[in-house]
Design a protein around this motif. Structure first.
Motif, PDB file in Angstrom:
ATOM      1  N   UNK A 194       0.835  -1.200   0.000  1.00  0.00           N
ATOM      2  CA  UNK A 194       0.000   0.000   0.000  1.00  0.00           C
ATOM      3  C   UNK A 194       0.870   1.251   0.000  1.00  0.00           C
ATOM      4  N   UNK A 195       1.953   1.238   0.771  1.00  0.00           N
ATOM      5  CA  UNK A 195       2.850   2.395   0.842  1.00  0.00           C
ATOM      6  C   UNK A 195       3.509   2.657  -0.515  1.00  0.00           C
ATOM      7  N   UNK A 196       3.915   1.610  -1.204  1.00  0.00           N
ATOM      8  CA  UNK A 196       4.546   1.787  -2.523  1.00  0.00           C
ATOM      9  C   UNK A 196       3.568   2.379  -3.530  1.00  0.00           C
ATOM     10  N   UNK A 197       2.360   1.864  -3.546  1.00  0.00           N
ATOM     11  CA  UNK A 197       1.354   2.399  -4.471  1.00  0.00           C
ATOM     12  C   UNK A 197       1.017   3.833  -4.073  1.00  0.00           C
ATOM     13  N   UNK A 198       0.913   4.098  -2.774  1.00  0.00           N
ATOM     14  CA  UNK A 198       0.627   5.439  -2.277  1.00  0.00           C
ATOM     15  C   UNK A 198       1.695   6.420  -2.760  1.00  0.00           C
ATOM     16  N   UNK A 199       2.954   6.038  -2.674  1.00  0.00           N
ATOM     17  CA  UNK A 199       4.044   6.919  -3.112  1.00  0.00           C
ATOM     18  C   UNK A 199       3.988   7.149  -4.629  1.00  0.00           C
ATOM     19  N   UNK A 200       3.581   6.137  -5.382  1.00  0.00           N
ATOM     20  CA  UNK A 200       3.430   6.321  -6.828  1.00  0.00           C
ATOM     21  C   UNK A 200       2.309   7.312  -7.127  1.00  0.00           C
ATOM     22  N   UNK A 219      -4.881  -2.700  -1.570  1.00  0.00           N
ATOM     23  CA  UNK A 219      -5.813  -1.813  -2.278  1.00  0.00           C
ATOM     24  C   UNK A 219      -6.945  -1.364  -1.359  1.00  0.00           C
ATOM     25  N   UNK A 220      -7.423  -2.271  -0.503  1.00  0.00           N
ATOM     26  CA  UNK A 220      -8.485  -1.924   0.445  1.00  0.00           C
ATOM     27  C   UNK A 220      -8.003  -0.829   1.399  1.00  0.00           C
ATOM     28  N   UNK A 221      -6.761  -0.923   1.840  1.00  0.00           N
ATOM     29  CA  UNK A 221      -6.181   0.115   2.710  1.00  0.00           C
ATOM     30  C   UNK A 221      -6.173   1.463   1.993  1.00  0.00           C
ATOM     31  N   UNK A 222      -5.791   1.457   0.733  1.00  0.00           N
ATOM     32  CA  UNK A 222      -5.750   2.695  -0.045  1.00  0.00           C
ATOM     33  C   UNK A 222      -7.151   3.264  -0.245  1.00  0.00           C
ATOM     34  N   UNK A 223      -8.129   2.404  -0.386  1.00  0.00           N
ATOM     35  CA  UNK A 223      -9.519   2.862  -0.498  1.00  0.00           C
ATOM     36  C   UNK A 223      -9.969   3.510   0.805  1.00  0.00           C
ATOM     37  N   UNK A 224      -9.570   2.933   1.931  1.00  0.00           N
ATOM     38  CA  UNK A 224      -9.944   3.502   3.239  1.00  0.00           C
ATOM     39  C   UNK A 224      -9.321   4.876   3.430  1.00  0.00           C
ATOM     40  N   UNK A 225      -8.135   5.096   2.866  1.00  0.00           N
ATOM     41  CA  UNK A 225      -7.479   6.405   2.948  1.00  0.00           C
ATOM     42  C   UNK A 225      -8.084   7.406   1.973  1.00  0.00           C
ATOM     43  N   UNK A 226      -8.877   6.909   1.025  1.00  0.00           N
ATOM     44  CA  UNK A 226      -9.487   7.787   0.038  1.00  0.00           C
ATOM     45  C   UNK A 226      -8.630   8.032  -1.188  1.00  0.00           C
ATOM     46  N   UNK A 227      -7.494   7.355  -1.278  1.00  0.00           N
ATOM     47  CA  UNK A 227      -6.597   7.542  -2.420  1.00  0.00           C
ATOM     48  C   UNK A 227      -7.065   6.808  -3.669  1.00  0.00           C
ATOM     49  N   UNK A 228      -7.893   5.794  -3.468  1.00  0.00           N
ATOM     50  CA  UNK A 228      -8.328   4.917  -4.551  1.00  0.00           C
ATOM     51  C   UNK A 228      -9.833   4.714  -4.424  1.00  0.00           C
ATOM     52  N   UNK A 229     -10.498   4.587  -5.558  1.00  0.00           N
ATOM     53  CA  UNK A 229     -11.917   4.243  -5.536  1.00  0.00           C
ATOM     54  C   UNK A 229     -12.176   3.180  -6.589  1.00  0.00           C
ATOM     55  N   UNK A 230     -13.279   2.466  -6.408  1.00  0.00           N
ATOM     56  CA  UNK A 230     -13.630   1.373  -7.308  1.00  0.00           C
ATOM     57  C   UNK A 230     -14.842   1.763  -8.137  1.00  0.00           C
ATOM     58  N   UNK A 231     -14.746   1.470  -9.427  1.00  0.00           N
ATOM     59  CA  UNK A 231     -15.906   1.579 -10.316  1.00  0.00           C
ATOM     60  C   UNK A 231     -16.323   0.149 -10.623  1.00  0.00           C
ATOM     61  N   UNK A 232     -17.558  -0.141 -10.313  1.00  0.00           N
ATOM     62  CA  UNK A 232     -18.042  -1.511 -10.524  1.00  0.00           C
ATOM     63  C   UNK A 232     -17.716  -1.997 -11.925  1.00  0.00           C
ATOM     64  N   UNK A 233     -17.177  -3.149 -11.987  1.00  0.00           N
ATOM     65  CA  UNK A 233     -16.799  -3.864 -13.217  1.00  0.00           C
ATOM     66  C   UNK A 233     -15.763  -3.132 -14.065  1.00  0.00           C
ATOM     67  N   UNK A 234     -15.270  -1.972 -13.598  1.00  0.00           N
ATOM     68  CA  UNK A 234     -14.291  -1.227 -14.398  1.00  0.00           C
ATOM     69  C   UNK A 234     -12.936  -1.119 -13.710  1.00  0.00           C
ATOM     70  N   UNK A 235     -12.825  -1.581 -12.463  1.00  0.00           N
ATOM     71  CA  UNK A 235     -11.540  -1.562 -11.789  1.00  0.00           C
ATOM     72  C   UNK A 235     -11.384  -0.450 -10.782  1.00  0.00           C
TER      73      UNK A 235
END
Length: 123
Positions: free
Chosen positions: A16-22, A55-71
């Motif tokens: 999660x930290x690596x993706x967050x830094x990216x 990815x779930x951790x990143x979603x909890x931080x608000x950095x990432x969101x999910x679009x149903x069936x689109x990733x």
């Protein structure tokens, strides 16, 4: 080639930290689709469940969101990205200053060392 991990923290947190830094560096731009869980798990050499947890951790931080069936996508909230970026910077600065004080540097010396380093006058 699999990523390397240390034993000080859980692998999902390191992922999660690596993706967050990216994301914070702009390597993964606002609104950009992230690699799938399976793709990134394969690249990192980890179990997909571990990548899912990151990815779930990143979603909890608000950095990432999910679009149903689109990733999953990087947030488009530039104010949030800026706030988290400044928070990360503050944490890094605090750690640096604490370490410098621990080895005996005074505030003025820390500023001078940092200034010299930034000018390319590394010792």
């Amino acid at each position: 080639m699999a990523w390397t991990f240390d034993e000080r923290s859980p692998i999902y947190a390191q992922l999660a930290q690596r993706v967050k830094m990216k994301i914070l560096s702009g390597e993964l731009g606002s609104g950009q689709q992230l690699p799938t869980v399976r793709e990134l798990a394969e690249e990192a050499g980890v179990n997909p469940n571990t990548m899912q947890r990151a990815y779930t951790e990143l979603e909890h931080e608000g950095l990432v969101f999910t679009r149903r069936t689109a990733g999953r996508y990087v947030t488009e909230d530039v104010a949030l990205l800026a706030a988290i970026r400044h928070e990360v910077a503050g944490n890094e600065i605090k750690t640096f200053i604490d370490n410098m004080k621990h080895v005996g540097f005074m505030e003025e010396e820390i500023v001078a060392e940092l200034s010299n380093y930034m000018k390319g006058e590394e010792r």
